[in-house]
Every structure is written in C-alpha cells, then in structure tokens.
Design a protein around this motif. Structure first.
Motif, PDB file in Angstrom:
ATOM      1  N   VAL A  50       0.837  -1.204   0.000  1.00 55.10           N
ATOM      2  CA  VAL A  50       0.000   0.000   0.000  1.00 55.10           C
ATOM      3  C   VAL A  50       0.873   1.255   0.000  1.00 55.10           C
ATOM      4  N   ALA A  51       1.982   1.228   0.728  1.00 53.03           N
ATOM      5  CA  ALA A  51       2.881   2.387   0.790  1.00 53.03           C
ATOM      6  C   ALA A  51       3.494   2.717  -0.568  1.00 53.03           C
ATOM      7  N   HIS A  52       3.511   1.748  -1.479  1.00 54.08           N
ATOM      8  CA  HIS A  52       4.069   1.974  -2.812  1.00 54.08           C
ATOM      9  C   HIS A  52       3.019   2.434  -3.820  1.00 54.08           C
ATOM     10  N   THR A  53       1.805   2.707  -3.368  1.00 56.73           N
ATOM     11  CA  THR A  53       0.750   3.166  -4.264  1.00 56.73           C
ATOM     12  C   THR A  53       0.471   4.650  -4.038  1.00 56.73           C
ATOM     13  N   ARG A  54      -0.222   5.248  -4.990  1.00 54.21           N
ATOM     14  CA  ARG A  54      -0.525   6.682  -4.915  1.00 54.21           C
ATOM     15  C   ARG A  54      -2.017   6.979  -4.982  1.00 54.21           C
ATOM     16  N   ALA A  55      -2.819   6.019  -5.366  1.00 54.28           N
ATOM     17  CA  ALA A  55      -4.252   6.225  -5.524  1.00 54.28           C
ATOM     18  C   ALA A  55      -4.926   6.436  -4.164  1.00 54.28           C
ATOM     19  N   PRO A  56      -6.070   7.120  -4.133  1.00 58.08           N
ATOM     20  CA  PRO A  56      -6.773   7.341  -2.863  1.00 58.08           C
ATOM     21  C   PRO A  56      -7.419   6.084  -2.296  1.00 58.08           C
ATOM     22  N   VAL A  57      -7.547   5.047  -3.133  1.00 57.50           N
ATOM     23  CA  VAL A  57      -8.113   3.774  -2.699  1.00 57.50           C
ATOM     24  C   VAL A  57      -7.121   2.671  -3.028  1.00 57.50           C
ATOM     25  N   ALA A  58      -6.901   1.782  -2.073  1.00 60.13           N
ATOM     26  CA  ALA A  58      -6.067   0.605  -2.313  1.00 60.13           C
ATOM     27  C   ALA A  58      -6.884  -0.634  -1.987  1.00 60.13           C
ATOM     28  N   VAL A  59      -6.912  -1.582  -2.910  1.00 58.60           N
ATOM     29  CA  VAL A  59      -7.589  -2.858  -2.688  1.00 58.60           C
ATOM     30  C   VAL A  59      -6.520  -3.898  -2.371  1.00 58.60           C
TER      31      VAL A  59
END
Length: 298
Positions: free
Chosen positions: A79-88
């Motif tokens: 999750v820390a490697h993502t930028r979107a406001p939602v993480a699945v």
C-alpha cells in the motif's frame, strides 16, 4: 456501476503472494478488466518462481520481493508503494470480476465516513463466502470454536458469520475479510495500516476494530464481486502450523482489545490454555472425521 459521465476514481490493487505462482498470475490477469490503475505484487519469500514469472508476464506490475514478513506487513509495504486514494488489498487466490475494483472504489469514496468496503466474495463453485462479519462476544467465540467443525449450522457460528443477512444487500459491518478489501488511504494510514504483530490471521478483524474505534464505518457492498479459493498459500504449510499461528493471533487480539478489565487480564492465561486445547481438539477432530482444512472459512 459508475456511469459513462462520472469520472472513475483511481484505485490501486496490492496482491500479497506466498508460494502461489499460478494463482498470482491468474489474479493479475483479471485486474485490467476490473479497473485497477496501479498494481503492486508483494511476494513474501516464495521459492516457486513467482517473482520471475510475474515480471515476465506482467511488466506493468510493480513487484516487491521481500522476506516472509507475514500478510499484514507485506500488505502495508505494498500500500505504501501506491498513490491512488483507494487501495484494494487482496490474496493471490482471488479473481476479480470485470469492473469490481472500480465499483468498490466508487462505493468507498461516495461516503466521507467510510474507511473500507468489502465485496461479495464467492467460492469457485459459486457459493457465498462469509466475508463480512460481526465482532463476536465471548459466548459466540467459545461456541464457534467448539462446534464450527463438527456442527456446521450451530447458532454461534451462524451469528459470527452473519449468515442471517442477505448477501445481495449492502450493510455496515464490524469487520471485513482481508482476502479482498478496499481501503481509503487516508483512514488506513491514519491507524497505521495492519498491525504487523499479527503474522497471519485476525489482522483484518483487528483493523476493523481500530478503524471503527477511530470513528470510521466499514461496509459490505455486493455490487463488487470476487471469487476466492480459500487457503492457497496456507495449503503449503502443515496444518498444526496454521492452527497454532491462528491461536497466537487470537491471543494477541484478546490482549489488545478484550482484556479491558482487571478480571479479563487475569483470565488471559486461561484463554491461552483454551486456545491450546482448541488447536489439539481441532487436529484430533479432523483426524477422526477425515475432514482436513476448512473449505468454509474459520
């Protein structure tokens, strides 16, 4: 589903894998049609060629190869490697139906007080999987632990799994299964993500308790749909390991959230004895009945 004139929210998918190469590849093949804008695969020490296979077949996927950190730590890292406001966050043995990621993200962002949304989860044979549950009281916990494997329709297990609810109707819930869970990054980050003290099991229950304690809601939304084959990664481990790991996680949960009075704190050694007895009785019962790993969830 979101209409053609509504801007589609950005959503990332984090897949956690361990010794599940073919499942990981199959999961990733479903994500483009599901609406994933970013995809991160966190492989936790697999020796079955998962990392090389995913990099060859899916160059669009960011692959993080790490030691076997456990599910929660691996998910947090992804999750820390993502930028979107939602993480699945998802297990590798999940298959996403077309549009499901977009649907989950849309439902989640439609209400400012929602921290997480869970989809309608089904087994490969089409049966409903109890993925949106109640937080059990002590009586329900004991009844479920004692009878779940020998009396499938007992009232305590039914209460815990919320089988009285229509799976086609959305509702607020106490906690959602981590097999496929859409989280609002703002809320997830605010509570510190999954507790890394849980190696496997119960980390999703713990997350639900902490999110609701911080004032957020959790919701089951059946319009998002996935298929989940239970136990793909734990199937490579010995049964006693899975049960003892589950018992340790339950003990941690008791200490963090249930031992809230002096009497309950004093009772913790008895709880540990009970958990040990649960492990032994489960192994014996499964040996005598010929039933192995549960196919209906814990």
């Amino acid at each position: 589903m979101t209409g053609p004139d509504v801007q589609r929210p950005r959503a990332a998918v984090v897949v956690v894998s361990h010794q599940t190469r073919e499942h990981a590849l199959a999961c990733l093949r479903t994500l483009s049609a599901a609406g994933a804008d970013e995809i991160v695969l966190v492989d936790t020490g697999s020796t079955d060629g998962t990392v090389d296979a995913v990099r060859a077949a899916h160059p669009e996927v960011e692959v993080l190869a790490v030691d076997n950190l456990g599910f929660g730590r691996a998910a947090n890292l992804g999750v820390a490697h993502t930028r979107a406001p939602v993480a699945v966050v998802a297990n590798a043995d999940v298959r996403f139906e077309p549009g499901s990621v977009t649907e989950l993200a849309s439902r989640l962002l439609a209400a400012n007080d929602l921290a997480a949304v869970g989809p309608h989860v089904r087994y490969p044979d089409g049966r409903h999987q109890a993925s949106a549950r109640r937080l059990p009281d002590l009586a329900t916990t004991l009844g479920h632990a004692a009878f779940a494997r020998v009396w499938r329709t007992n009232p305590w297990t039914s209460r815990y799994r919320a089988t009285d609810h229509d799976p086609d109707h959305p509702r607020d819930v106490d906690w959602l299964s981590g097999c496929a869970l859409a989280v609002r990054r703002e809320a997830f980050d605010a509570v510190g993500g999954f507790d890394p003290g849980y190696f496997l099991y119960v980390e999703d229950v713990d997350l639900g308790v902490r999110l609701r304690g911080a004032g957020w809601r959790l919701r089951y939304e059946p319009t998002g749909r996935v298929v989940h084959r239970v136990g793909a990664s734990t199937g490579t481990r010995r049964r006693w390991w899975s049960l003892t790991t589950h018992a340790r996680s339950l003990d941690r949960f008791y200490g963090r959230h249930l031992a809230t009075t002096p009497l309950r704190r004093l009772a913790r050694p008895l709880v540990r004895v009970g958990l040990g007895a649960w492990v032994v009785l489960t192994l014996v019962t499964e040996r005598l009945t010929g039933r192995g790993r549960s196919t209906t969830g814990e």
